[in-house]
Design a protein around this motif. Structure first.
Motif, mmCIF file in Angstrom:
data_model
loop_
_atom_site.group_PDB
_atom_site.id
_atom_site.type_symbol
_atom_site.label_atom_id
_atom_site.label_comp_id
_atom_site.label_asym_id
_atom_site.label_seq_id
_atom_site.Cartn_x
_atom_site.Cartn_y
_atom_site.Cartn_z
ATOM 1 N N GLY A 1 38.706 -68.589 -96.716
ATOM 2 C CA GLY A 1 37.908 -69.374 -97.649
ATOM 3 C C GLY A 1 37.038 -70.387 -96.936
ATOM 4 N N ILE A 2 35.909 -70.701 -97.564
ATOM 5 C CA ILE A 2 34.985 -71.716 -97.064
ATOM 6 C C ILE A 2 34.631 -72.626 -98.226
ATOM 7 C CG2 ILE A 2 32.695 -72.163 -96.104
ATOM 8 C CD1 ILE A 2 32.851 -69.494 -94.683
ATOM 9 N N LYS A 3 34.803 -73.921 -98.038
ATOM 10 C CA LYS A 3 34.412 -74.849 -99.093
ATOM 11 C C LYS A 3 33.749 -76.080 -98.494
ATOM 12 C CE LYS A 3 38.809 -77.347 -99.572
ATOM 13 N NZ LYS A 3 39.868 -77.732 -100.534
ATOM 14 N N PHE A 4 33.063 -76.825 -99.345
ATOM 15 C CA PHE A 4 32.315 -78.013 -98.915
ATOM 16 C C PHE A 4 32.765 -79.212 -99.750
ATOM 17 C CE2 PHE A 4 29.780 -74.331 -97.973
ATOM 18 C CZ PHE A 4 29.172 -74.600 -96.760
ATOM 19 N N THR A 5 32.787 -80.364 -99.103
ATOM 20 C CA THR A 5 33.009 -81.622 -99.823
ATOM 21 C C THR A 5 31.955 -82.630 -99.369
ATOM 22 O OG1 THR A 5 34.532 -82.507 -98.154
ATOM 23 C CG2 THR A 5 35.494 -81.223 -99.956
ATOM 24 N N GLY A 6 31.599 -83.528 -100.261
ATOM 25 C CA GLY A 6 30.612 -84.549 -99.929
ATOM 26 C C GLY A 6 29.178 -84.089 -100.055
ATOM 27 N N ASN A 7 28.954 -82.847 -100.448
ATOM 28 C CA ASN A 7 27.582 -82.328 -100.590
ATOM 29 C C ASN A 7 27.077 -82.649 -101.999
ATOM 30 O OD1 ASN A 7 29.733 -80.454 -101.212
ATOM 31 N ND2 ASN A 7 28.181 -78.914 -101.667
ATOM 32 N N HIS A 8 26.587 -83.851 -102.180
ATOM 33 C CA HIS A 8 26.164 -84.312 -103.506
ATOM 34 C C HIS A 8 24.782 -83.795 -103.881
ATOM 35 C CE1 HIS A 8 29.651 -86.889 -103.316
ATOM 36 N NE2 HIS A 8 29.195 -87.497 -102.218
ATOM 37 N N THR A 9 23.918 -83.580 -102.901
ATOM 38 C CA THR A 9 22.529 -83.186 -103.194
ATOM 39 C C THR A 9 22.372 -81.676 -103.321
ATOM 40 O OG1 THR A 9 21.798 -85.121 -101.936
ATOM 41 C CG2 THR A 9 20.140 -83.444 -102.439
ATOM 42 N N PHE A 10 23.107 -80.913 -102.528
ATOM 43 C CA PHE A 10 22.957 -79.455 -102.510
ATOM 44 C C PHE A 10 24.284 -78.791 -102.857
ATOM 45 C CE2 PHE A 10 20.215 -81.339 -99.221
ATOM 46 C CZ PHE A 10 18.983 -81.029 -99.760
ATOM 47 N N SER A 11 24.213 -77.746 -103.635
ATOM 48 C CA SER A 11 25.417 -77.031 -104.036
ATOM 49 C C SER A 11 25.981 -76.228 -102.864
ATOM 50 C CB SER A 11 25.107 -76.087 -105.202
ATOM 51 O OG SER A 11 24.279 -75.028 -104.767
ATOM 52 N N TYR B 1 22.610 -70.725 -95.451
ATOM 53 C CA TYR B 1 22.203 -71.059 -94.087
ATOM 54 C C TYR B 1 23.318 -70.768 -93.075
ATOM 55 C CZ TYR B 1 18.295 -73.278 -96.390
ATOM 56 O OH TYR B 1 17.183 -73.503 -97.162
ATOM 57 N N MET B 2 24.303 -69.991 -93.490
ATOM 58 C CA MET B 2 25.443 -69.693 -92.626
ATOM 59 C C MET B 2 25.611 -68.199 -92.419
ATOM 60 S SD MET B 2 28.242 -72.310 -94.280
ATOM 61 C CE MET B 2 29.524 -71.570 -93.278
ATOM 62 N N GLN B 3 26.173 -67.850 -91.255
ATOM 63 C CA GLN B 3 26.560 -66.468 -91.002
ATOM 64 C C GLN B 3 28.007 -66.217 -91.396
ATOM 65 O OE1 GLN B 3 24.875 -66.444 -86.732
ATOM 66 N NE2 GLN B 3 24.761 -64.304 -87.330
ATOM 67 N N LEU B 4 28.866 -67.191 -91.160
ATOM 68 C CA LEU B 4 30.263 -67.041 -91.544
ATOM 69 C C LEU B 4 30.392 -66.971 -93.059
ATOM 70 C CD1 LEU B 4 32.099 -69.574 -89.195
ATOM 71 C CD2 LEU B 4 31.991 -67.091 -88.959
ATOM 72 N N ASN B 5 31.279 -66.111 -93.535
ATOM 73 C CA ASN B 5 31.572 -66.028 -94.963
ATOM 74 C C ASN B 5 32.976 -65.487 -95.140
ATOM 75 O OD1 ASN B 5 31.409 -62.937 -95.749
ATOM 76 N ND2 ASN B 5 29.748 -63.331 -94.284
ATOM 77 N N SER B 6 33.512 -65.706 -96.313
ATOM 78 C CA SER B 6 34.878 -65.269 -96.602
ATOM 79 C C SER B 6 34.925 -63.916 -97.281
ATOM 80 C CB SER B 6 35.585 -66.320 -97.464
ATOM 81 O OG SER B 6 34.850 -66.550 -98.666
ATOM 82 N N ASN C 1 26.980 -72.367 -84.449
ATOM 83 C CA ASN C 1 25.609 -72.046 -84.881
ATOM 84 C C ASN C 1 25.391 -72.412 -86.341
ATOM 85 O OD1 ASN C 1 24.835 -71.042 -82.380
ATOM 86 N ND2 ASN C 1 25.441 -68.943 -82.883
ATOM 87 N N ASP C 2 26.381 -72.120 -87.181
ATOM 88 C CA ASP C 2 26.250 -72.440 -88.602
ATOM 89 C C ASP C 2 26.125 -73.943 -88.826
ATOM 90 O OD1 ASP C 2 26.288 -69.826 -89.348
ATOM 91 O OD2 ASP C 2 28.392 -69.786 -89.968
ATOM 92 N N ILE C 3 26.894 -74.715 -88.058
ATOM 93 C CA ILE C 3 26.804 -76.169 -88.204
ATOM 94 C C ILE C 3 25.420 -76.662 -87.801
ATOM 95 C CG2 ILE C 3 27.687 -78.353 -87.292
ATOM 96 C CD1 ILE C 3 30.428 -76.926 -87.069
ATOM 97 N N ASN C 4 24.902 -76.110 -86.712
ATOM 98 C CA ASN C 4 23.544 -76.489 -86.293
ATOM 99 C C ASN C 4 22.512 -76.124 -87.354
ATOM 100 O OD1 ASN C 4 24.285 -77.631 -83.829
ATOM 101 N ND2 ASN C 4 24.182 -75.668 -82.755
ATOM 102 N N HIS C 5 22.666 -74.959 -87.963
ATOM 103 C CA HIS C 5 21.733 -74.550 -89.022
ATOM 104 C C HIS C 5 21.815 -75.506 -90.207
ATOM 105 C CE1 HIS C 5 21.877 -70.158 -87.389
ATOM 106 N NE2 HIS C 5 20.996 -70.894 -86.759
ATOM 107 N N LEU C 6 23.040 -75.894 -90.570
ATOM 108 C CA LEU C 6 23.194 -76.810 -91.696
ATOM 109 C C LEU C 6 22.595 -78.174 -91.391
ATOM 110 C CD1 LEU C 6 26.841 -75.931 -92.815
ATOM 111 C CD2 LEU C 6 24.723 -75.409 -94.034
#
Length: 636
Positions: free
Chosen positions: A61-71, A78-83, A106-111
C-alpha cells in the motif's frame, strides 16, 4: 508481525530562479540520515535484512498524509511505484509490484519537483516504511509538509516597440486574460500558458515576429513576474505558392483560402485554410506554412503543399452486437464525379435490425460557401424493430454548414415512400384503424450540434449538444403531417485517479398537425436497450398494445449518469444509472413515473473504440430481470 522504520526526510532549499519557464523555483537538495533498528532475534534480523535488500518484497500500500492542496490520486501520477491495480491483484490474485529503493528516491524527487513547480519551494517529504515480515510486504507512507507557498506580488508587462498596438489598451487586455493573478499561488504551468497566450495574441493581430522574455524576482515567499515583449513589424499576407502537378483545379483550392493577399496577417487563418482544404475530401495531406525570413520582412508569402487521396477506394467493416447481431458494411467511393472535386459513394449495410440499407451519396463540397456542402442521397432500406417492420425508399437533400471548429448546422429535405408491416392490434391501437400500409412522407428538418468532447472515441472532457426540429407534410401528397423535436446534451468531466463522470439528458416530442389524429409509428419515441435505459430490452419501455407489443409514444425523456474508471491496462469498468420513460400523449412529461435501472459494465479499449459489455437491472419494479448488452463504443 510488523516492523516500523523511522522516516527518511527529503526537502528542497529555497533558492530563487530566473529562467521562468520549465525549471523549478529552487534546486533540490536531499539530506539522508541512516537509522539503526535494535532487533530482538536473529530471525527478525534476517527478515529485516532481506527487506532492506529489496529481495522481492511487495508493495502492499501507498498513502499520503499532510497533502492538503493535492489529492493522493494527483500525487500518484508523478510516481513509478504503485501497489497494483484492484483487478489483477484482488480479482486475479496476481503478485503486487516489487519495491525498489532506487525508484522510491526517483519518485520523491519527482514529487518535490511537482511541488516546486506548483509554488511550494519549501516542501518536505518524509517516508515511513512499515514492513509485514510474515507477508513479505511493505507499506509506504509519504508524510508531506507543504509549508507556505510562493505568492505573486505583481505582474509587469513591458512592451518595447513604439510601433506596437496601443500599449495601454494591450496591457489592460492581456492583464485580464492572464492565468497568473496577483496574490495567488505561483505555478509553472500557468506561467507557460500565459507566455503562449501573449505570443498567440500578437500572432493573431499581425505580429508574427514577436518575441517574449520572462523573468522572476523572488523575495522570501513573494515573486514578481515580468513579461518583456518585442513585437517586431506589423505584417500582411503575401502571395500564395500552391504545389503544382495536382488533379484538383487551382481555382478550387484558391476558393478555400481563409485569407486574402495584403490582408493583415493572422496565424489562425492558416489553420482555418488547412481545415477548409481538408473539407474538400480530395487530400490525404495538407500543409499551409508562412515563409518567415531572418530579415523580418513585413510581407509574408504562404506555401501550400498537398497530397491527394486515391480517386477510387473501397472500405469494408464488420462487427457484432447483442441487439443488431452481425453487422456488415461496405463503401465504394469515387472522387471526381462528375468533375474533379465532387464525389460519389455507394454504401451498403446489413444487420439484424437493418437487413439491408443501400444508399447512393453524391457530395458537392464547398457549396455554396467554403465551409458548407450539398449532399443528395437516394436510399432503399428495410428496418426491423420490436414495434414494426418497414421498407423505405426515397431521397434526401441536405445543406451542412460548419459554423466554427466545434459547431455545425444543417437543413434537410426528405421524401420517402414507406411500406409498414405490423400486427392488427398495433394497427387498431396505434394508428386508430388508419389503413396506411403504403404511404408517402415528406419533411423539412433543421439540425444543430456543438461537440467539444475529447478524445473522440473515449471522451474525458467537454460536452456535446444537439437539437433537431422536423416539420412533415410538405409536397408529394404526404399522408402524415406532424411536428417533431429532439434535444440531447452530454457532459464529460475527468476527476482524480482517471475517474470520468459522463452524463446525458434527452427530451423529445412529436405532435400530429392539421386534421391528423396519429403520428407515424416509425417516427415515435421508444426507450430501453443497450444505448438507452439498459435495465430493459430494446423498445420495452413505453406504451404497448393489448398483446404487449410496443407502439411508441409522442413524449419522451431520458437521463443517464455513468462513472468510468480504469481497471487494468486496456480494461476499464463503469457503474451507471439510467432513467426515463415514454408517454402516448404529446407535451406530457410525468417525472414521478420514470423507470430506473442500475448496472455495471466492462470496456476493452481498441484502436477503433471500446468494446462494451453491460449488465443492468430495473429498480423500484415488481418484476426485475437482468439485461445483458454487448456492443461497440460507449453508450453515449
Amino acid at each position: 508481525m510488523s516492523i516500523y522504520i523511522a522516516p527518511d526526510q527529503y526537502k528542497c532549499s529555497h533558492i530563487p530562479r530566473f529562467d521562468a519557464l520549465r525549471e523549478s523555483l529552487c534546486k533540490l537538495m536531499k539530506n539522508k540520515a541512516i537509522y539503526f533498528i535494535t532487533l530482538i532475534t536473529l530471525f527478525t534480523i534476517s527478515g529485516t535484512s532481506r527487506a532492506a535488500n529489496n529481495e522481492n518484497i511487495q508493495i502492499a500500500g501507498i498513502k499520503f498524509t499532510g497533502n492538503h492542496t493535492f489529492s493522493s490520486g494527483v500525487l500518484k501520477k508523478y510516481m513509478q511505484l504503485n501497489s497494483g491495480h484492484f483487478f489483477p491483484t484482488v480479482i486475479l490474485r496476481k503478485d503486487r509490484p516489487i519495491f525498489y529503493a532506487s525508484i522510491l528516491e526517483n519518485d520523491i524527487n519527482h514529487l518535490l519537483r511537482f511541488y516546486t513547480s506548483e509554488g511550494f519551494a519549501d516542501a518536505k517529504i518524509s517516508i515511513i516504511k512499515t514492513i509485514e515480515r510474515n507477508k513479505n510486504q511493505i507499506h509506504l507512507t509519504f508524510v508531506i509538509e507543504e509549508n507556505q507557498p510562493i505568492l505573486i506580488s505583481q505582474i509587469d508587462i513591458n512592451i518595447n516597440d513604439v510601433d506596437s498596438l496601443a500599449v495601454s489598451a494591450v496591457k489592460q487586455k492581456l492583464h485580464s486574460k492572464l492565468h497568473l493573478k496577483p496574490q495567488q499561488r505561483f505555478r509553472d504551468e500557468l506561467l507557460v500558458r500565459d507566455k503562449e497566450l501573449i505570443l498567440d495574441y500578437y500572432m493573431q493581430n499581425g505580429y508574427p515576429y514577436v518575441t517574449l522574455d520572462t523573468g522572476l524576482e523572488v523575495q522570501e515567499n513573494r515573486v514578481t513576474v515580468k513579461f518583456n515583449i518585442k513585437t517586431g513589424p506589423l505584417c500582411t499576407f503575401g502571395p500564395t505558392q500552391i504545389q503544382e502537378n495536382i488533379i484538383t483545379p487551382i481555382k478550387k483550392i484558391e476558393n478555400q483560402l481563409a485569407y486574402r493577399q495584403t490582408e493583415q496577417f493572422k496565424e489562425n487563418l492558416l489553420q482555418k485554410t488547412q481545415k477548409q482544404l481538408y473539407a474538400l475530401g480530395s487530400f490525404q495531406y495538407v500543409s499551409v506554412n508562412a515563409l518567415y525570413d531572418t530579415l523580418k520582412t513585413p510581407i509574408i508569402p504562404i506555401e501550400i503543399k498537398l497530397k491527394e487521396s486515391p480517386r477510387f477506394r473501397i472500405k469494408t467493416g464488420f462487427g457484432y452486437g447483442r441487439e443488431d447481431q452481425f453487422r456488415l458494411s461496405a463503401e465504394v467511393l469515387k472522387i471526381g464525379f462528375p468533375d474533379k472535386v465532387k464525389r460519389l459513394g455507394l454504401v451498403a449495410r446489413h444487420s439484424y435490425l437493418e437487413p439491408y440499407n443501400v444508399s447512393l451519396k453524391w457530395v458537392h463540397p464547398a457549396f455554396p460557401t467554403a465551409n458548407a456542402s450539398l449532399t443528395i442521397e437516394p436510399f432503399f432500406k428495410k428496418e426491423r424493430e420490436p414495434a414494426y417492420r418497414i421498407r423505405r425508399y426515397g431521397s434526401n437533400a441536405s445543406f451542412q454548414q460548419n459554423i466554427s471548429d466545434y459547431t455545425s448546422a444543417y437543413f434537410n429535405y426528405t421524401y420517402e415512400r414507406d411500406q409498414l408491416y405490423l400486427s392488427k392490434e398495433s394497427q387498431v391501437e396505434a394508428l386508430q384503424k388508419k389503413d396506411l400500409s403504403l404511404y408517402n412522407k415528406s419533411s423539412f428538418t433543421l439540425g444543430w450540434s456543438r461537440n467539444t468532447a475529447l478524445p473522440i472515441l473515449t471522451p474525458e472532457k467537454g460536452f456535446y449538444s444537439a437539437a433537431t426540429v422536423t416539420l412533415s407534410g410538405f409536397g408529394f401528397k404526404s399522408d402524415f403531417h406532424f411536428f417533431r423535436f429532439l434535444l440531447e446534451n452530454r457532459h464529460y468531466q475527468k476527476l482524480d485517479d482517471n475517474l470520468v463522470i459522463a452524463t446525458r439528458f434527452k427530451i423529445g416530442m412529436i405532435e400530429p398537425l392539421r386534421s391528423d389524429q396519429v403520428t407515424p409509428l416509425e417516427e415515435r419515441y421508444y426507450a430501453g436497450g443497450s444505448s438507452s435505459i439498459r435495465g430493459w430490452a430494446r423498445s420495452a419501455i413505453g406504451p404497448v398494445n393489448k398483446v404487449r407489443e410496443p407502439i411508441g409514444g409522442n413524449s419522451y425523456i431520458e437521463a443517464s449518469l455513468e462513472c468510468r474508471y480504469p481497471l487494468w491496462r486496456k480494461l476499464s469498468g463503469v457503474a451507471f444509472i439510467d432513467c426515463g420513460n415514454v408517454w402516448a400523449a404529446e407535451y406530457y412529461y410525468n417525472i414521478t413515473n420514470l423507470r430506473y435501472a442500475l448496472g455495471a459494465g466492462l470496456r476493452f479499449s481498441t484502436p477503433i473504440g471500446p468494446v462494451r459489455f453491460d449488465v443492468a437491472t430495473p429498480v423500484f419494479e415488481a418484476k426485475q430481470r437482468v439485461q445483458f448488452h454487448l456492443s461497440a463504443g460507449h453508450a453515449f
